[in-house]
Design a protein around this motif. Structure first.
Motif, PDB file in Angstrom:
ATOM      1  N   ALA A 149      12.542  -2.557  -3.360  1.00  0.00           N
ATOM      2  CA  ALA A 149      11.658  -2.588  -4.186  1.00  0.00           C
ATOM      3  C   ALA A 149      11.238  -4.352  -4.471  1.00  0.00           C
ATOM      4  O   ALA A 149      12.352  -5.334  -4.738  1.00  0.00           O
ATOM      5  N   TRP A 150       9.799  -4.034  -4.582  1.00  0.00           N
ATOM      6  CA  TRP A 150      10.058  -5.879  -5.098  1.00  0.00           C
ATOM      7  C   TRP A 150       8.426  -5.760  -6.553  1.00  0.00           C
ATOM      8  O   TRP A 150       7.729  -4.939  -7.088  1.00  0.00           O
ATOM      9  N   ALA A 151       8.284  -6.876  -6.952  1.00  0.00           N
ATOM     10  CA  ALA A 151       7.354  -6.633  -7.569  1.00  0.00           C
ATOM     11  C   ALA A 151       5.907  -6.109  -7.226  1.00  0.00           C
ATOM     12  O   ALA A 151       4.814  -5.149  -8.556  1.00  0.00           O
ATOM     13  N   HIS A 152       5.149  -6.288  -6.436  1.00  0.00           N
ATOM     14  CA  HIS A 152       4.124  -4.700  -5.941  1.00  0.00           C
ATOM     15  C   HIS A 152       4.789  -3.727  -4.980  1.00  0.00           C
ATOM     16  O   HIS A 152       3.770  -3.594  -4.090  1.00  0.00           O
ATOM     17  N   GLY A 153       5.651  -3.673  -4.803  1.00  0.00           N
ATOM     18  CA  GLY A 153       5.598  -2.139  -4.335  1.00  0.00           C
ATOM     19  C   GLY A 153       7.261  -1.822  -4.140  1.00  0.00           C
ATOM     20  O   GLY A 153       7.914  -2.414  -4.871  1.00  0.00           O
ATOM     21  N   CYS A 154       7.560  -0.583  -3.133  1.00  0.00           N
ATOM     22  CA  CYS A 154       8.616  -0.537  -2.616  1.00  0.00           C
ATOM     23  C   CYS A 154       8.096  -0.143  -1.514  1.00  0.00           C
ATOM     24  O   CYS A 154       7.369   0.360  -1.293  1.00  0.00           O
ATOM     25  N   LEU A 155       9.398   0.301  -0.466  1.00  0.00           N
ATOM     26  CA  LEU A 155       9.459   0.181   1.112  1.00  0.00           C
ATOM     27  C   LEU A 155      10.503   0.861   1.298  1.00  0.00           C
ATOM     28  O   LEU A 155      12.024   0.954   0.525  1.00  0.00           O
ATOM     29  N   SER A 156      10.665   1.754   1.987  1.00  0.00           N
ATOM     30  CA  SER A 156      11.954   2.692   3.062  1.00  0.00           C
ATOM     31  C   SER A 156      12.165   2.444   4.320  1.00  0.00           C
ATOM     32  O   SER A 156      11.047   2.526   4.672  1.00  0.00           O
ATOM     33  N   VAL A 157      13.167   2.551   4.300  1.00  0.00           N
ATOM     34  CA  VAL A 157      13.330   1.858   6.605  1.00  0.00           C
ATOM     35  C   VAL A 157      14.599   2.924   6.698  1.00  0.00           C
ATOM     36  O   VAL A 157      15.706   2.950   6.167  1.00  0.00           O
ATOM     37  N   GLN A 158      14.270   4.092   7.827  1.00  0.00           N
ATOM     38  CA  GLN A 158      15.348   4.452   7.968  1.00  0.00           C
ATOM     39  C   GLN A 158      15.446   4.107   9.888  1.00  0.00           C
ATOM     40  O   GLN A 158      15.264   3.447  10.401  1.00  0.00           O
ATOM     41  N   SER A 159      16.927   4.396   9.704  1.00  0.00           N
ATOM     42  CA  SER A 159      18.029   3.890  11.200  1.00  0.00           C
ATOM     43  C   SER A 159      17.218   4.161  12.546  1.00  0.00           C
ATOM     44  O   SER A 159      17.251   3.801  13.307  1.00  0.00           O
ATOM     45  N   LEU A 160      16.370   5.349  12.268  1.00  0.00           N
ATOM     46  CA  LEU A 160      15.587   6.406  13.389  1.00  0.00           C
ATOM     47  C   LEU A 160      14.775   5.498  13.818  1.00  0.00           C
ATOM     48  O   LEU A 160      13.549   5.165  13.557  1.00  0.00           O
ATOM     49  N   GLY A 161      14.719   4.254  15.416  1.00  0.00           N
ATOM     50  CA  GLY A 161      13.503   3.997  15.761  1.00  0.00           C
ATOM     51  C   GLY A 161      13.409   2.717  14.390  1.00  0.00           C
ATOM     52  O   GLY A 161      12.639   2.147  15.081  1.00  0.00           O
ATOM     53  N   ALA A 162      13.940   2.780  13.701  1.00  0.00           N
ATOM     54  CA  ALA A 162      13.566   1.346  12.011  1.00  0.00           C
ATOM     55  C   ALA A 162      12.859   1.276  11.911  1.00  0.00           C
ATOM     56  O   ALA A 162      11.456   0.745  11.349  1.00  0.00           O
ATOM     57  N   MET A 163      11.608   2.955  11.937  1.00  0.00           N
ATOM     58  CA  MET A 163      10.759   2.961  11.091  1.00  0.00           C
ATOM     59  C   MET A 163      10.640   2.689   9.763  1.00  0.00           C
ATOM     60  O   MET A 163      11.416   3.098   9.207  1.00  0.00           O
ATOM     61  N   LEU A 164       9.158   2.538   9.566  1.00  0.00           N
ATOM     62  CA  LEU A 164       8.956   1.962   7.596  1.00  0.00           C
ATOM     63  C   LEU A 164       8.541   3.012   7.409  1.00  0.00           C
ATOM     64  O   LEU A 164       6.736   3.091   7.810  1.00  0.00           O
ATOM     65  N   GLY A 165       8.682   3.001   6.506  1.00  0.00           N
ATOM     66  CA  GLY A 165       8.187   4.210   5.008  1.00  0.00           C
ATOM     67  C   GLY A 165       8.866   5.152   5.003  1.00  0.00           C
ATOM     68  O   GLY A 165       9.508   5.546   5.567  1.00  0.00           O
ATOM     69  N   PRO A 166       8.455   5.688   3.646  1.00  0.00           N
ATOM     70  CA  PRO A 166       6.801   5.648   2.940  1.00  0.00           C
ATOM     71  C   PRO A 166       7.462   3.878   2.600  1.00  0.00           C
ATOM     72  O   PRO A 166       8.073   3.513   2.144  1.00  0.00           O
ATOM     73  N   VAL A 167       5.961   3.395   2.153  1.00  0.00           N
ATOM     74  CA  VAL A 167       5.733   2.272   0.982  1.00  0.00           C
ATOM     75  C   VAL A 167       4.916   2.782   0.087  1.00  0.00           C
ATOM     76  O   VAL A 167       3.419   3.053   0.781  1.00  0.00           O
ATOM     77  N   LEU A 168       5.020   2.224  -0.608  1.00  0.00           N
ATOM     78  CA  LEU A 168       4.166   2.522  -1.885  1.00  0.00           C
ATOM     79  C   LEU A 168       3.938   0.954  -2.310  1.00  0.00           C
ATOM     80  O   LEU A 168       4.712   0.024  -2.844  1.00  0.00           O
ATOM     81  N   PHE A 169       2.830   0.439  -2.275  1.00  0.00           N
ATOM     82  CA  PHE A 169       1.965  -0.496  -2.665  1.00  0.00           C
ATOM     83  C   PHE A 169       0.684  -0.698  -4.265  1.00  0.00           C
ATOM     84  O   PHE A 169       0.889   0.536  -4.492  1.00  0.00           O
ATOM     85  N   MET A 170       1.550  -1.360  -5.175  1.00  0.00           N
ATOM     86  CA  MET A 170       1.013  -1.228  -6.081  1.00  0.00           C
ATOM     87  C   MET A 170      -0.057  -2.532  -6.168  1.00  0.00           C
ATOM     88  O   MET A 170       0.479  -4.259  -6.254  1.00  0.00           O
ATOM     89  N   LEU A 171      -0.992  -2.222  -6.657  1.00  0.00           N
ATOM     90  CA  LEU A 171      -2.554  -2.910  -6.423  1.00  0.00           C
ATOM     91  C   LEU A 171      -2.786  -3.148  -8.579  1.00  0.00           C
ATOM     92  O   LEU A 171      -1.707  -2.995  -9.643  1.00  0.00           O
ATOM     93  N   PRO A 172      -3.362  -4.914  -8.552  1.00  0.00           N
ATOM     94  CA  PRO A 172      -3.181  -5.495  -9.567  1.00  0.00           C
ATOM     95  C   PRO A 172      -3.775  -4.537 -10.814  1.00  0.00           C
ATOM     96  O   PRO A 172      -3.626  -4.045 -12.287  1.00  0.00           O
ATOM     97  N   ASP A 173      -4.594  -3.391 -10.814  1.00  0.00           N
ATOM     98  CA  ASP A 173      -5.483  -2.910 -11.244  1.00  0.00           C
ATOM     99  C   ASP A 173      -4.429  -1.294 -11.832  1.00  0.00           C
ATOM    100  O   ASP A 173      -5.041  -0.617 -12.875  1.00  0.00           O
ATOM    101  N   GLY A 174      -3.334  -1.502 -11.642  1.00  0.00           N
ATOM    102  CA  GLY A 174      -2.109  -0.197 -11.556  1.00  0.00           C
ATOM    103  C   GLY A 174      -2.062   0.775 -11.030  1.00  0.00           C
ATOM    104  O   GLY A 174      -0.762   1.630 -10.562  1.00  0.00           O
ATOM    105  N   ARG A 175      -3.603   0.724  -9.558  1.00  0.00           N
ATOM    106  CA  ARG A 175      -2.842   1.982  -8.726  1.00  0.00           C
ATOM    107  C   ARG A 175      -2.002   1.763  -7.891  1.00  0.00           C
ATOM    108  O   ARG A 175      -1.846   0.220  -7.500  1.00  0.00           O
TER     109      ARG A 175
END
Length: 339
Positions: free
Chosen positions: A12-38
């Motif tokens: 997690a970081w100030a603008h979101g959080c991410l997950s990475v799996q060992s199989l295929g080194a696949m990135l996802g899901p990723v949650l991005f935080m926009l300045p408007d709070g979405r």
């Protein structure tokens, strides 16, 4: 059948959080935080990831999600293609593995900390590729992720490679606009991507996505997805300038993908539009692959490394790798509000 369990790490970081799996080194899901709070989660996560029958699938499909590298890109196989296409390029044991060994293997975790996730994959001894490394680093001041890919080979070889970001689509027809920027020809696949569900005219070329035609000769705007009905097809945008965006019009945000165009001169668009009926697709799979490549579609090393209509027109479809010179490329995925 014994299946190696997938492990995951999150960050997690100030603008979101991410997950990475060992199989295929696949990135996802990723949650991005926009300045408007979405909170925006743009990556596609295949719905069968917990299905008990998924062990019968190729490893790349078992927990398909998000973004990952493909080294080499595509796979060799028996295909009937038009005149001008041939499979005389370099091939090797493992060239028939879908999107390369690392897309189907469990990677080892590297030096992970609160600011980055690192992984490494060692290839079989007979493979021309020795190893691949991947570093995923969120931008501390933005809703963005920077990724580095390093490829090391055992011997000089000529291979297609690619990146494989896959994005979810909003359900309304035409609700997501593809914004590719400057590019060259738009080329269609020289065969059937999925028999009975192929949409675009075979082995054709157009100047823009908006001017594509179907196999029946009807116009279709391939820049607006999803399509009505069912389709499974590919388009390759050649000589593209190193960036492409997806505008989610109904949801008010844009995803931007940026890469080094000298490494990936094309983008392959994978339209998975409810066209595949077999398990696990089941006629309802909806996603868009936006894949920077140095390749001829997903036709594999034998065709991409040979003379083909794409490289004869001036767009490279393979890269020469050298054992004494690691290949390193960098790319970025970001999200911004549009309303």
């Amino acid at each position: 059948m014994t299946v190696t369990p997938t492990t995951r790490r999150a960050l997690a970081w100030a603008h979101g959080c991410l997950s990475v799996q060992s199989l295929g080194a696949m990135l996802g899901p990723v949650l991005f935080m926009l300045p408007d709070g979405r909170q925006i989660s743009p990556f596609h996560i295949a719905p069968w990831g917990n299905d008990p029958d998924r062990h019968i699938l190729p490893p790349i499909l078992r927990e398909l999600r998000g973004e990952w590298p493909c080294v080499p890109f595509g796979s060799d196989g028996r295909r009937t293609l038009p005149i001008g296409w041939n499979a005389t390029g370099e091939t090797f044991n493992g060239a028939d593995v879908p999107h390369g060994y690392s897309s189907n293997a469990h990677w080892d975790w590297g030096g992970c900390d609160d600011s980055r996730i690192m992984l490494q994959c060692e290839y079989p001894a007979e493979h021309p590729v020795s190893s691949v490394r991947r570093c995923i680093t969120p931008d501390p001041v933005a809703a963005a992720i920077d990724i580095t890919l390093e490829v090391q080979v055992r011997r000089t070889c000529n291979l297609p490679i690619g990146l494989h970001p896959t994005f979810r689509l909003s359900p309304r027809t035409g609700s997501v606009e593809i914004e590719p920027g400057i590019h060259g020809a738009v080329r269609s696949f020289p065969g059937d991507v999925e028999p009975g569900a192929t949409l675009f005219a075979k082995d054709a070329s157009w100047p823009a996505l908006q001017g594509v035609t179907t196999r029946e000769g009807k116009p279709v705007d391939a820049a607006c997805v999803p399509f009505a009905g069912q389709a499974e097809d590919l388009l390759q945008l050649t000589d593209i300038g190193g960036s492409l965006a997806l505008h989610y019009c109904d949801e008010g945000f844009r995803v931007q993908l940026q890469w080094q165009k000298e490494h990936f001169p094309s983008v392959l668009l994978w339209y998975s539009n409810r066209g595949r009926r077999a398990y696990p697709w089941n006629g309802n799979h909806l996603a868009l692959g936006v894949e920077p490549v140095c390749a001829a579609f997903d036709l594999g090393p034998g065709i991409s490394a040979a003379s083909n209509p794409i490289n004869r027109a001036g767009t490279a479809t393979s890269i020469t790798f050298h054992p004494d010179d690691a290949f390193i490329t960098r790319y970025r995925i970001s999200v911004e509000a549009t309303c």
